[in-house]
Enzyme design. Structure first.
Site, PDB file in Angstrom:
ATOM      1  N   LYS A   1       7.233   8.841 -11.103  1.00 41.27           N
ATOM      2  CA  LYS A   1       5.884   9.151 -10.342  1.00 41.27           C
ATOM      3  C   LYS A   1       5.519  10.152 -10.878  1.00 41.27           C
ATOM      4  O   LYS A   1       3.959  10.814 -11.325  1.00 41.27           O
ATOM      5  CB  LYS A   1       6.012   9.050  -9.484  1.00 41.27           C
ATOM      6  CG  LYS A   1       5.336   9.104  -8.463  1.00 41.27           C
ATOM      7  CD  LYS A   1       5.934   8.835  -6.800  1.00 41.27           C
ATOM      8  CE  LYS A   1       6.801   9.919  -5.993  1.00 41.27           C
ATOM      9  NZ  LYS A   1       7.137  11.220  -4.890  1.00 41.27           N
TER      10      LYS A   1
ATOM     11  N   ARG B   1       5.605   8.072   4.583  1.00 42.15           N
ATOM     12  CA  ARG B   1       7.120   7.748   4.600  1.00 42.15           C
ATOM     13  C   ARG B   1       7.270   6.398   5.306  1.00 42.15           C
ATOM     14  O   ARG B   1       8.789   6.178   4.714  1.00 42.15           O
ATOM     15  CB  ARG B   1       8.154   8.648   4.432  1.00 42.15           C
ATOM     16  CG  ARG B   1       8.095   9.489   3.410  1.00 42.15           C
ATOM     17  CD  ARG B   1       8.739  10.616   3.930  1.00 42.15           C
ATOM     18  NE  ARG B   1       9.723  11.559   2.543  1.00 42.15           N
ATOM     19  CZ  ARG B   1       9.320  12.496   1.852  1.00 42.15           C
ATOM     20  NH1 ARG B   1       7.821  12.092   1.636  1.00 42.15           N
ATOM     21  NH2 ARG B   1      10.244  12.807   1.573  1.00 42.15           N
TER      22      ARG B   1
ATOM     23  N   ARG C   1      18.478  12.624 -16.710  1.00 44.20           N
ATOM     24  CA  ARG C   1      17.312  13.716 -17.116  1.00 44.20           C
ATOM     25  C   ARG C   1      17.657  15.168 -16.246  1.00 44.20           C
ATOM     26  O   ARG C   1      18.799  15.164 -16.202  1.00 44.20           O
ATOM     27  CB  ARG C   1      17.172  13.390 -15.401  1.00 44.20           C
ATOM     28  CG  ARG C   1      15.675  13.735 -14.750  1.00 44.20           C
ATOM     29  CD  ARG C   1      14.875  13.700 -13.936  1.00 44.20           C
ATOM     30  NE  ARG C   1      14.946  13.365 -12.522  1.00 44.20           N
ATOM     31  CZ  ARG C   1      14.653  12.699 -11.254  1.00 44.20           C
ATOM     32  NH1 ARG C   1      13.959  12.407 -11.989  1.00 44.20           N
ATOM     33  NH2 ARG C   1      14.971  12.862 -10.591  1.00 44.20           N
TER      34      ARG C   1
HETATM   35  P1  AMP Z   1      10.238  16.073  -0.718  1.00 47.01           P
HETATM   36  O1  AMP Z   1       9.250  17.087  -1.741  1.00 47.01           O
HETATM   37  O2  AMP Z   1       8.749  14.467  -0.674  1.00 47.01           O
HETATM   38  O3  AMP Z   1      10.874  15.080  -1.011  1.00 47.01           O
HETATM   39  O4  AMP Z   1       9.611  16.615   0.814  1.00 47.01           O
HETATM   40  C1  AMP Z   1      11.003  17.386   1.253  1.00 47.01           C
HETATM   41  C2  AMP Z   1      10.827  17.387   2.903  1.00 47.01           C
HETATM   42  O5  AMP Z   1       9.991  17.901   3.263  1.00 47.01           O
HETATM   43  C3  AMP Z   1      11.450  16.274   3.107  1.00 47.01           C
HETATM   44  O6  AMP Z   1      12.303  15.526   2.864  1.00 47.01           O
HETATM   45  C4  AMP Z   1      10.885  16.025   4.589  1.00 47.01           C
HETATM   46  O7  AMP Z   1      11.347  16.840   5.384  1.00 47.01           O
HETATM   47  C5  AMP Z   1      10.415  16.756   4.556  1.00 47.01           C
HETATM   48  N1  AMP Z   1       9.066  15.423   4.499  1.00 47.01           N
HETATM   49  C6  AMP Z   1       7.929  15.656   3.357  1.00 47.01           C
HETATM   50  N2  AMP Z   1       6.660  14.283   3.629  1.00 47.01           N
HETATM   51  C7  AMP Z   1       7.113  14.615   4.877  1.00 47.01           C
HETATM   52  C8  AMP Z   1       6.479  13.554   5.180  1.00 47.01           C
HETATM   53  N3  AMP Z   1       5.475  12.586   4.999  1.00 47.01           N
HETATM   54  N4  AMP Z   1       6.689  12.465   6.828  1.00 47.01           N
HETATM   55  C9  AMP Z   1       7.758  13.500   7.414  1.00 47.01           C
HETATM   56  N5  AMP Z   1       8.589  14.691   7.093  1.00 47.01           N
HETATM   57  C10 AMP Z   1       8.433  14.953   5.310  1.00 47.01           C
END
Ligand code: AMP
Length: 221
Positions: free
Chosen positions: A14, A89, A128
């Site tokens: 992705k 999400r 990876r």
């Molecule tokens: P990511 O970098 O996408 O893995 O996101 C890191 C963290 O940000 C996640 O573990 C959540 O705590 C928070 N987060 C990111 N996107 C969302 C979302 N759409 N809704 C709620 N929390 C989010």
């Protein structure tokens, strides 16, 4: 208008595909995770709450995420399209996202689902390697992406490391969660007629070519 969303299990490519779309179409890459990580550095009530939530691995409260997304999508640089990453999400977030887009006079655009079987993902996950310095991603289990020297970056010579969650056990947990959480979102976008299924096992260039053709086709609609 090129509004794009990727749905993909961990290590499906992705990030690589999103980067290629950004380069070609010069549209912003909006990642809720990145926005929240920035906010978590602020010395404020919100900053402290976000930092605590991110550290615990839980999801940030929906009202906060919705507000951040809406504010970001209002910015001038989103007028000609954007890639949304890390959001929605949950099905609830997907429904709310439709409302936000409606309010802003934007459409959902193309939703790309990168499909890869579990065995291939396992192989990718365990192979990876990421450069500590320039963050380039390699894979010692894939001919196309093997670094010339196993432990150092082809581009800057930085040390290559393995993410702590790139192991079989953590992968299986993440993959199970992905299937549970995203299945209803996939159905939602399929019903809306905006979902494109892409075979993510093909070489990077072929996958991008397929995505690119769909984006171009959608611009003429
Ligand atoms: P990511 O970098 O996408 O893995 O996101 C890191 C963290 O940000 C996640 O573990 C959540 O705590 C928070 N987060 C990111 N996107 C969302 C979302 N759409 N809704 C709620 N929390 C989010």
């Amino acid at each position: 208008m090129k509004n794009i969303m990727f749905i993909a299990p961990p290590a499906a490519g992705k990030g690589t595909q999103a980067e290629m779309v950004v380069m070609k179409y010069e549209i912003p890459h909006i990642s809720t995770g990145d926005i929240l990580r920035e906010i978590s550095k602020e010395d404020s009530e919100l900053g402290n709450y976000v930092l605590e939530t991110l550290t615990s691995g839980r999801l940030v409260k929906d009202e906060i995420t919705y507000q951040l997304i809406e504010e970001r999508l209002k910015k001038e640089d989103c007028k000609n399209g954007f890639i949304i990453d890390g959001f929605p999400r949950t099905l609830e977030q997907a429904i709310k996202y439709d409302e936000i887009l409606n309010r802003l006079g934007q459409n959902i655009g193309c939703v790309f689902l990168l499909e890869i079987d579990e065995k291939t993902l396992e192989k990718r996950i365990t192979g990876r390697r990421i450069c500590e310095d320039c963050k380039s991603v390699f894979n010692i289990n894939e001919e196309e992406r093997t670094p010339q020297i196993e432990s150092s970056c082809d581009y800057c010579g930085g040390r290559l490391y393995q993410r702590s969650d790139d192991n079989i056990e953590a992968f299986q947990t993440r993959y199970k969660m992905y299937l549970e959480k995203t299945e209803p979102i996939i159905k939602h976008y399929e019903n809306m007629g905006v979902l494109y299924r892409i075979d993510g096992t093909k070489p990077i260039g072929r996958v991008f070519h397929e995505i690119d053709c769909i984006i171009k086709g959608s611009e003429n609609k």
